[in-house]
Design a protein around this motif. Structure first.
Motif, PDB file in Angstrom:
ATOM      1  N   LEU A  79       0.829  -0.811  -0.236  1.00 26.04           N
ATOM      2  CA  LEU A  79      -0.048  -0.295   0.470  1.00 26.04           C
ATOM      3  C   LEU A  79       1.308   1.107  -0.007  1.00 26.04           C
ATOM      4  N   LYS A  84       0.955   9.286   2.048  1.00 24.16           N
ATOM      5  CA  LYS A  84       0.040   9.393   1.455  1.00 24.16           C
ATOM      6  C   LYS A  84      -1.645   9.425   2.025  1.00 24.16           C
ATOM      7  N   THR A 137      -8.182   7.837   4.711  1.00 29.03           N
ATOM      8  CA  THR A 137     -10.102   7.171   4.902  1.00 29.03           C
ATOM      9  C   THR A 137     -10.141   6.182   5.255  1.00 29.03           C
ATOM     10  N   TYR A 163      -4.702   8.302   2.118  1.00 30.28           N
ATOM     11  CA  TYR A 163      -4.694   6.276   2.548  1.00 30.28           C
ATOM     12  C   TYR A 163      -5.038   6.646   3.568  1.00 30.28           C
ATOM     13  N   TYR A 164      -4.436   7.052   4.507  1.00 25.77           N
ATOM     14  CA  TYR A 164      -3.892   6.686   5.980  1.00 25.77           C
ATOM     15  C   TYR A 164      -5.418   7.015   6.791  1.00 25.77           C
TER      16      TYR A 164
END
Length: 158
Positions: free
Chosen positions: A32, A117, A123, A120-121
Motif C-alpha cells: 500500500l 499518502k 480514508t 490512504y491513512y
C-alpha cells in the motif's frame, strides 16, 4: 534493486505460522505504501547499485528500514527483481519478541503512509467511523420509533 524472497517457490515449511501471518500483514501495508508488488517485503535482503543510493532516505530505525527502502524505490521508479533466498528458524536469532517487533514495524510503516499518502491513512479510519455512525444511528432511530410510552405511577399517561 534486488529483493530477497523466502517464499518465491511456495511457503517455507520452517516458518512458524504466527510469523507468516505477521509477514503477510506487513507485506500488504508495505505494498500500500510503496505501490510495489513484492511478496516478501521483510526478508532483510536488499542489493542495489551504488548509483541509486541517493534514492533512499535510510531514516527508519530497525527492521522498518526494509519497508522504507521499498517505498523509496517505488517512488523513484526503480526496477525491482526478486531472488530466492533461504531462511532458518531453528537456530538462535533475534532476542526481540517477534510480535512486539511486528507491531513496531507496522507502526513505522503507518507513520510513513501518514506523511507520503495521507488520503490512504485517513480514508480507512474515516470510513470505519462513518459506517459505525450510520449503523448506530439507524439502530437508535429504529429503537426510538418503536418506543412505547410508559406511564409513571401517579402521573397521567397521554
Amino acid at each position: 534493486m534486488v529483493n530477497g524472497n523466502r517464499y518465491l517457490n511456495g511457503l517455507d515449511q520452517n516458518t512458524p505460522s504466527y510469523r507468516r501471518i505477521g509477514q503477510t500483514i506487513l507485506d500488504g501495508v508495505t505494498k500500500l505504501n510503496s505501490g510495489i508488488q513484492i511478496t516478501d517485503s521483510q526478508s532483510g535482503f536488499r542489493a542495489f547499485s551504488a548509483s541509486t543510493k541517493d534514492v533512499f532516505r535510510f531514516k527508519a530505525k530497525g527492521m522498518a528500514i526494509e519497508s522504507e527502502m521499498l517505498a523509496d524505490a517505488g517512488k523513484s521508479g526503480l526496477r525491482i527483481a526478486e531472488v530466492e533466498i533461504g531462511v532458518r528458524y531453528d537456530v538462535d536469532c533475534s532476542t526481540v519478541n517477534p510480535i512486539k517487533h511486528g507491531f513496531g514495524v507496522l507502526f513505522m510503516i503507518l507513520k510513513d503512509i501518514e506523511f507520503n499518502k495521507p488520503l490512504y491513512y485517513l480514508t480507512i479510519p474515516g470510513l470505519v467511523l462513518g459506517i459505525s455512525g450510520l449503523v448506530m444511528g439507524t439502530f437508535f432511530s429504529y429503537r426510538i420509533s418503536r418506543w412505547e410510552k410508559v406511564c409513571i405511577s401517579g402521573l397521567p399517561c397521554s
